[in-house]
Design a protein around this motif. Structure first.
Motif, PDB file in Angstrom:
ATOM      1  N   ASP A  19       0.824  -1.205   0.000  1.00  0.00           N
ATOM      2  CA  ASP A  19       0.000   0.000   0.000  1.00  0.00           C
ATOM      3  C   ASP A  19       0.864   1.264   0.000  1.00  0.00           C
ATOM      4  OD1 ASP A  19       0.952  -0.114   2.609  1.00  0.00           O
ATOM      5  OD2 ASP A  19      -0.882   0.717   3.467  1.00  0.00           O
ATOM      6  N   PHE A  20       2.163   1.121  -0.296  1.00  0.00           N
ATOM      7  CA  PHE A  20       3.029   2.286  -0.400  1.00  0.00           C
ATOM      8  C   PHE A  20       2.735   3.039  -1.702  1.00  0.00           C
ATOM      9  CE2 PHE A  20       5.889  -0.410   2.307  1.00  0.00           C
ATOM     10  CZ  PHE A  20       5.760   0.363   3.436  1.00  0.00           C
ATOM     11  N   CYS A  21       3.199   4.263  -1.782  1.00  0.00           N
ATOM     12  CA  CYS A  21       3.025   5.075  -2.973  1.00  0.00           C
ATOM     13  C   CYS A  21       3.911   4.506  -4.087  1.00  0.00           C
ATOM     14  CB  CYS A  21       3.420   6.513  -2.655  1.00  0.00           C
ATOM     15  SG  CYS A  21       3.094   7.678  -3.975  1.00  0.00           S
ATOM     16  N   LYS A  22       3.277   3.971  -5.133  1.00  0.00           N
ATOM     17  CA  LYS A  22       4.041   3.295  -6.181  1.00  0.00           C
ATOM     18  C   LYS A  22       3.301   3.356  -7.508  1.00  0.00           C
ATOM     19  CE  LYS A  22       1.128  -0.170  -4.972  1.00  0.00           C
ATOM     20  NZ  LYS A  22       0.111  -0.063  -3.914  1.00  0.00           N
ATOM     21  N   GLY A  58       8.159   1.701  -3.321  1.00  0.00           N
ATOM     22  CA  GLY A  58       8.662   1.486  -4.644  1.00  0.00           C
ATOM     23  C   GLY A  58       9.835   0.541  -4.716  1.00  0.00           C
ATOM     24  N   THR A  59      10.540   0.645  -5.832  1.00  0.00           N
ATOM     25  CA  THR A  59      11.707  -0.200  -6.068  1.00  0.00           C
ATOM     26  C   THR A  59      12.834   0.635  -6.655  1.00  0.00           C
ATOM     27  OG1 THR A  59      10.144  -1.977  -6.645  1.00  0.00           O
ATOM     28  CG2 THR A  59      12.481  -2.394  -7.038  1.00  0.00           C
ATOM     29  N   PRO A  60      13.653   1.275  -5.818  1.00  0.00           N
ATOM     30  CA  PRO A  60      14.741   2.105  -6.345  1.00  0.00           C
ATOM     31  C   PRO A  60      15.650   1.362  -7.316  1.00  0.00           C
ATOM     32  CG  PRO A  60      14.498   2.431  -3.986  1.00  0.00           C
ATOM     33  CD  PRO A  60      13.592   1.297  -4.338  1.00  0.00           C
ATOM     34  N   SER A  61      15.843   0.072  -7.073  1.00  0.00           N
ATOM     35  CA  SER A  61      16.783  -0.688  -7.901  1.00  0.00           C
ATOM     36  C   SER A  61      16.266  -0.972  -9.300  1.00  0.00           C
ATOM     37  CB  SER A  61      17.139  -2.008  -7.213  1.00  0.00           C
ATOM     38  OG  SER A  61      15.985  -2.809  -7.025  1.00  0.00           O
ATOM     39  N   CYS A  62      14.990  -0.650  -9.579  1.00  0.00           N
ATOM     40  CA  CYS A  62      14.484  -0.874 -10.942  1.00  0.00           C
ATOM     41  C   CYS A  62      14.979   0.199 -11.903  1.00  0.00           C
ATOM     42  CB  CYS A  62      12.958  -0.970 -10.956  1.00  0.00           C
ATOM     43  SG  CYS A  62      12.087   0.618 -10.827  1.00  0.00           S
ATOM     44  N   GLY A 255       4.752  11.156  -2.038  1.00  0.00           N
ATOM     45  CA  GLY A 255       4.147  10.481  -0.897  1.00  0.00           C
ATOM     46  C   GLY A 255       5.017  10.406   0.341  1.00  0.00           C
ATOM     47  N   ALA A 256       6.196  11.014   0.313  1.00  0.00           N
ATOM     48  CA  ALA A 256       7.106  10.931   1.460  1.00  0.00           C
ATOM     49  C   ALA A 256       6.598  11.783   2.607  1.00  0.00           C
ATOM     50  CB  ALA A 256       8.504  11.386   1.057  1.00  0.00           C
ATOM     51  N   SER A 257       6.978  11.390   3.818  1.00  0.00           N
ATOM     52  CA  SER A 257       6.631  12.150   5.017  1.00  0.00           C
ATOM     53  C   SER A 257       7.902  12.634   5.698  1.00  0.00           C
ATOM     54  CB  SER A 257       5.831  11.279   5.994  1.00  0.00           C
ATOM     55  OG  SER A 257       4.602  10.887   5.411  1.00  0.00           O
ATOM     56  N   ARG A 269       0.631  12.548  -3.365  1.00  0.00           N
ATOM     57  CA  ARG A 269       0.737  11.232  -3.995  1.00  0.00           C
ATOM     58  C   ARG A 269       0.389  11.310  -5.480  1.00  0.00           C
ATOM     59  NH1 ARG A 269       0.703   6.947   0.070  1.00  0.00           N
ATOM     60  NH2 ARG A 269      -0.138   5.492  -1.460  1.00  0.00           N
ATOM     61  N   SER A 270       0.173  12.506  -5.988  1.00  0.00           N
ATOM     62  CA  SER A 270      -0.118  12.719  -7.408  1.00  0.00           C
ATOM     63  C   SER A 270       1.181  12.969  -8.166  1.00  0.00           C
ATOM     64  CB  SER A 270      -1.059  13.920  -7.584  1.00  0.00           C
ATOM     65  OG  SER A 270      -1.067  14.361  -8.926  1.00  0.00           O
TER      66      SER A 270
END
Length: 361
Positions: A19-22, A58-62, A255-257, A269-270
């Motif tokens: 459910d993270f911002c992705k 997300g996936t930084p490594s992608c 989406g970061a806090s 988150r947009s």
């Protein structure tokens, strides 16, 4: 200021429980996003010396090598303490020698790798795909360049039994890394698992699994230093400890806090708004009462709990002047030992039920 978090929302594959911002990876969008990320950091970062930096997703490594180079040209703007911790999250499938070398050359000294499980029958459920041979080879490759490595273990899958969990733990043990984070499968709203009405396992079984993991990992030399985290000596997550110690931190990206100068904020988150430079979604001033609540709610996640002395120094009052500690001690829901107060081992699974007592009226 001690820490900064950077969010990279892109993924090649969307996990059914996340459910993270992705969002799905899009090459052009990544470059536009990184340009906006750079602008956000330039506009907000005040040049403080940071103890920890964390790139998550997300996936930084992608990101491909060119995109990672762009990302690190941004992170190189941060001033890091001599004894810093700089973490990036990786997926097994993304790990290559070229990426590891690039990561290492750009000051990263800690890896966090999502494995979750090696049980085939749960891969379809969570939309993840691993194989043992690939995991072993990639972890061995990581060890050639990094010593500080975390791997994630997920448990409490529907249909999982203790034998399944033991098989995962036996495999994780052979990987011999210095940090393990554990997560029970939570059916969050707006995830595929929730929409599909997947049923969770019983609380009794989940509790048994949780305590089985604790016993297993502590018996092989890991220190259980936080509700869901285990490390070898000296390899605790400094970044997460900053959260649990209720200290300030920057949050950059979609989406970061963040939490700066008593202001807690969340970014939009947009993706469209973010790229246009409309970063902020909401912010709230954190008053003294709320800070004291959060001090206990965060701090009691650590297995050694909180320091009464530190609380007094930070808030200029005694903890007993604010919270009814004694009633919880009398019910064996808290333990007091000299300067520290902590949740007893047998109550860790129900810690949330204890922590709600620290929300003041």
């Amino acid at each position: 200021m001690k820490s900064a978090y950077i969010h990279i929302p892109f993924c090649k594959n969307i996990c059914s429980y996340c459910d993270f911002c992705k969002m799905f990876y899009n090459e052009k969008l990544v470059y536009n996003y990184l340009d906006s990320l750079e602008n956000e950091i330039i506009s907000k970062y005040k040049g403080e010396l940071l103890k920890t930096l964390y790139i998550g997703g997300g996936t930084p490594s992608c990101l491909n090598l060119s995109q990672l180079e762009k990302l690190f040209s941004i992170t190189n703007k941060f001033n890091l303490d001599n004894d810093y911790e700089f973490t990036i999250e990786l997926n097994i499938s993304d790990i290559t020698k070229e990426k590891l070398l690039l990561i290492k050359e750009n000051r990263v000294n800690r890896l966090s790798i999502g494995i979750e499980t090696i049980n085939d029958k749960f891969f379809t459920l969570i939309n993840r795909y691993n194989n043992k041979k690939d995991i072993i080879e990639k972890i061995d490759l990581c060890k050639k360049y990094f010593t500080n490595i975390n791997i994630d273990l997920m448990y409490a899958f529907p249909g999982e039994v203790m034998k399944d969990l033991k098989n995962d733990l036996d495999f994780f043990r052979k990987l011999d890394v210095n940090h393990i984070s554990i997560y029970s499968l939570i059916l969050e709203k707006n995830t595929k698992l929730y929409i599909d009405k997947v049923k969770p396992i019983s609380d009794v079984l989940e509790s048994n699994m949780y305590y089985y993991i604790i016993d297993y990992l502590t018996n092989i030399g890991y220190n259980h230093y936080e509700i869901s985290n285990f490390s070898k000596v000296g390899y605790e997550s400094l970044h997460n400890l900053n959260y649990w110690n209720n200290e300030y931190y920057y949050g950059f990206g979609l989406g970061a806090s963040g939490y700066i100068d008593d202001l807690r904020y969340s970014n939009t988150r947009s993706i469209n708004n973010y790229i246009l430079g409309k970063y902020l979604l909401e912010s709230d001033y954190i008053d003294k009462k709320t800070k004291m609540e959060e001090e206990l709610i965060c701090g009691l996640r650590k297995t050694n709990g909180i320091s009464k002395k530190r609380f007094r120094e930070k808030f200029e009052c005694d903890i007993r002047d604010v919270f009814d500690i004694d009633s919880l001690i009398n019910k064996n829901e808290l333990i007091e030992e000299e300067d520290k107060i902590y949740i007893p081992h047998d109550k860790l699974y129900i810690s949330n039920n204890i922590l709600v007592n620290f929300i003041l009226d």
